[in-house]
Design a protein around this motif. Structure first.
Motif, PDB file in Angstrom:
ATOM      1  N   VAL A   1      -8.948   5.334   4.150  1.00 14.20           N
ATOM      2  CA  VAL A   1      -8.918   6.522   3.228  1.00 14.20           C
ATOM      3  C   VAL A   1      -7.784   6.506   2.604  1.00 14.20           C
ATOM      4  O   VAL A   1      -7.998   6.663   1.328  1.00 14.20           O
ATOM      5  CB  VAL A   1      -8.665   7.675   4.423  1.00 14.20           C
ATOM      6  N   ALA A   2      -6.572   5.778   3.025  1.00 18.13           N
ATOM      7  CA  ALA A   2      -5.338   5.719   1.969  1.00 18.13           C
ATOM      8  C   ALA A   2      -5.414   4.982   0.994  1.00 18.13           C
ATOM      9  O   ALA A   2      -5.281   5.371  -0.287  1.00 18.13           O
ATOM     10  CB  ALA A   2      -3.945   5.280   3.125  1.00 18.13           C
ATOM     11  N   PHE A   3      -6.063   3.787   1.205  1.00 19.69           N
ATOM     12  CA  PHE A   3      -6.626   2.611   0.092  1.00 19.69           C
ATOM     13  C   PHE A   3      -7.490   3.687  -0.874  1.00 19.69           C
ATOM     14  O   PHE A   3      -7.136   3.490  -2.254  1.00 19.69           O
ATOM     15  CB  PHE A   3      -7.033   1.527   0.715  1.00 19.69           C
ATOM     16  N   ILE A   4      -8.526   4.199  -0.526  1.00 18.95           N
ATOM     17  CA  ILE A   4      -9.440   4.734  -1.528  1.00 18.95           C
ATOM     18  C   ILE A   4      -8.795   5.720  -2.375  1.00 18.95           C
ATOM     19  O   ILE A   4      -8.941   5.927  -3.623  1.00 18.95           O
ATOM     20  CB  ILE A   4     -10.635   5.132  -0.826  1.00 18.95           C
ATOM     21  N   LEU A   5      -8.029   6.660  -1.443  1.00 23.81           N
ATOM     22  CA  LEU A   5      -7.769   8.090  -2.063  1.00 23.81           C
ATOM     23  C   LEU A   5      -6.710   7.547  -3.230  1.00 23.81           C
ATOM     24  O   LEU A   5      -6.524   7.929  -4.291  1.00 23.81           O
ATOM     25  CB  LEU A   5      -7.199   8.811  -1.302  1.00 23.81           C
TER      26      LEU A   5
ATOM     27  N   PHE B   1      -8.823   7.081  -6.321  1.00 23.03           N
ATOM     28  CA  PHE B   1      -8.707   8.523  -6.912  1.00 23.03           C
ATOM     29  C   PHE B   1      -7.218   8.901  -7.371  1.00 23.03           C
ATOM     30  O   PHE B   1      -7.001  10.227  -7.671  1.00 23.03           O
ATOM     31  CB  PHE B   1      -9.331   9.359  -5.682  1.00 23.03           C
ATOM     32  N   ARG B   2      -6.301   7.882  -7.276  1.00 23.68           N
ATOM     33  CA  ARG B   2      -5.022   8.427  -7.849  1.00 23.68           C
ATOM     34  C   ARG B   2      -4.070   9.247  -7.096  1.00 23.68           C
ATOM     35  O   ARG B   2      -3.483  10.085  -7.556  1.00 23.68           O
ATOM     36  CB  ARG B   2      -4.825   8.549  -9.085  1.00 23.68           C
ATOM     37  N   TYR B   3      -4.407   9.510  -5.475  1.00 21.74           N
ATOM     38  CA  TYR B   3      -3.633  10.553  -5.075  1.00 21.74           C
ATOM     39  C   TYR B   3      -2.266   9.954  -4.668  1.00 21.74           C
ATOM     40  O   TYR B   3      -2.171   8.691  -4.645  1.00 21.74           O
ATOM     41  CB  TYR B   3      -4.264  10.789  -3.693  1.00 21.74           C
ATOM     42  N   SER B   4      -1.304  10.769  -4.651  1.00 24.18           N
ATOM     43  CA  SER B   4       0.201  10.027  -4.568  1.00 24.18           C
ATOM     44  C   SER B   4       0.247  10.055  -3.027  1.00 24.18           C
ATOM     45  O   SER B   4      -0.515  10.367  -2.298  1.00 24.18           O
ATOM     46  CB  SER B   4       1.133  11.265  -4.954  1.00 24.18           C
ATOM     47  N   PHE B   5       1.284   9.169  -2.865  1.00 25.28           N
ATOM     48  CA  PHE B   5       1.740   8.973  -1.324  1.00 25.28           C
ATOM     49  C   PHE B   5       2.101  10.372  -0.358  1.00 25.28           C
ATOM     50  O   PHE B   5       1.591  10.340   0.583  1.00 25.28           O
ATOM     51  CB  PHE B   5       2.671   8.027  -1.285  1.00 25.28           C
TER      52      PHE B   5
ATOM     53  N   MET C   1     -18.056  -8.309  -3.144  1.00 29.50           N
ATOM     54  CA  MET C   1     -18.230  -8.618  -1.722  1.00 29.50           C
ATOM     55  C   MET C   1     -16.728  -8.799  -1.115  1.00 29.50           C
ATOM     56  O   MET C   1     -16.634  -8.250  -0.048  1.00 29.50           O
ATOM     57  CB  MET C   1     -18.829  -9.999  -1.760  1.00 29.50           C
ATOM     58  N   ALA C   2     -15.791  -9.355  -1.964  1.00 33.24           N
ATOM     59  CA  ALA C   2     -14.496  -9.169  -1.434  1.00 33.24           C
ATOM     60  C   ALA C   2     -13.876  -7.784  -1.142  1.00 33.24           C
ATOM     61  O   ALA C   2     -13.298  -7.716  -0.007  1.00 33.24           O
ATOM     62  CB  ALA C   2     -13.527 -10.062  -2.428  1.00 33.24           C
ATOM     63  N   PHE C   3     -14.350  -6.911  -1.742  1.00 29.78           N
ATOM     64  CA  PHE C   3     -13.743  -5.511  -1.618  1.00 29.78           C
ATOM     65  C   PHE C   3     -14.308  -5.121  -0.222  1.00 29.78           C
ATOM     66  O   PHE C   3     -13.436  -4.522   0.253  1.00 29.78           O
ATOM     67  CB  PHE C   3     -14.424  -4.614  -2.740  1.00 29.78           C
ATOM     68  N   LEU C   4     -15.509  -5.348   0.071  1.00 27.44           N
ATOM     69  CA  LEU C   4     -15.943  -4.779   1.599  1.00 27.44           C
ATOM     70  C   LEU C   4     -15.250  -5.607   2.605  1.00 27.44           C
ATOM     71  O   LEU C   4     -15.091  -5.076   3.527  1.00 27.44           O
ATOM     72  CB  LEU C   4     -17.520  -5.073   1.597  1.00 27.44           C
ATOM     73  N   VAL C   5     -15.086  -6.946   2.459  1.00 28.37           N
ATOM     74  CA  VAL C   5     -14.276  -7.797   3.315  1.00 28.37           C
ATOM     75  C   VAL C   5     -12.748  -7.042   3.696  1.00 28.37           C
ATOM     76  O   VAL C   5     -12.572  -6.825   4.851  1.00 28.37           O
ATOM     77  CB  VAL C   5     -14.164  -9.121   3.188  1.00 28.37           C
ATOM     78  N   VAL C   6     -12.112  -6.751   2.676  1.00 25.65           N
ATOM     79  CA  VAL C   6     -11.057  -6.048   2.705  1.00 25.65           C
ATOM     80  C   VAL C   6     -10.900  -4.873   3.397  1.00 25.65           C
ATOM     81  O   VAL C   6     -10.344  -4.397   4.467  1.00 25.65           O
ATOM     82  CB  VAL C   6     -10.289  -5.670   1.236  1.00 25.65           C
ATOM     83  N   LEU C   7     -11.833  -3.909   3.177  1.00 22.11           N
ATOM     84  CA  LEU C   7     -12.213  -2.556   3.704  1.00 22.11           C
ATOM     85  C   LEU C   7     -12.513  -2.783   5.031  1.00 22.11           C
ATOM     86  O   LEU C   7     -12.117  -1.987   6.111  1.00 22.11           O
ATOM     87  CB  LEU C   7     -13.240  -1.712   3.055  1.00 22.11           C
TER      88      LEU C   7
END
Length: 43
Positions: free
Chosen positions: A16-20, A24-28, A1-7
């Motif tokens: 997009v940046a947070f999830i990736l 998914f461990r994409y680099s910056f 639930m807290a995860f959804l509040v943050v999103l």
């Protein structure tokens, strides 16, 4: 639930940046190209 509040508090580009990066461990540098920002702004 807290995860959804943050999103829900983020802009679409931030979501997009947070999830990736954190899930998914994409680099910056990779994120910068995807969201159209500099690598520094993707942090």
């Amino acid at each position: 639930m807290a995860f959804l509040v943050v999103l829900e508090s983020m802009t679409p580009a931030e979501r997009v940046a947070f999830i990736l990066h954190d899930v998914f461990r994409y680099s910056f540098a990779e994120l910068a190209g995807i969201v159209g920002r500099t690598p520094a702004a993707s942090v």
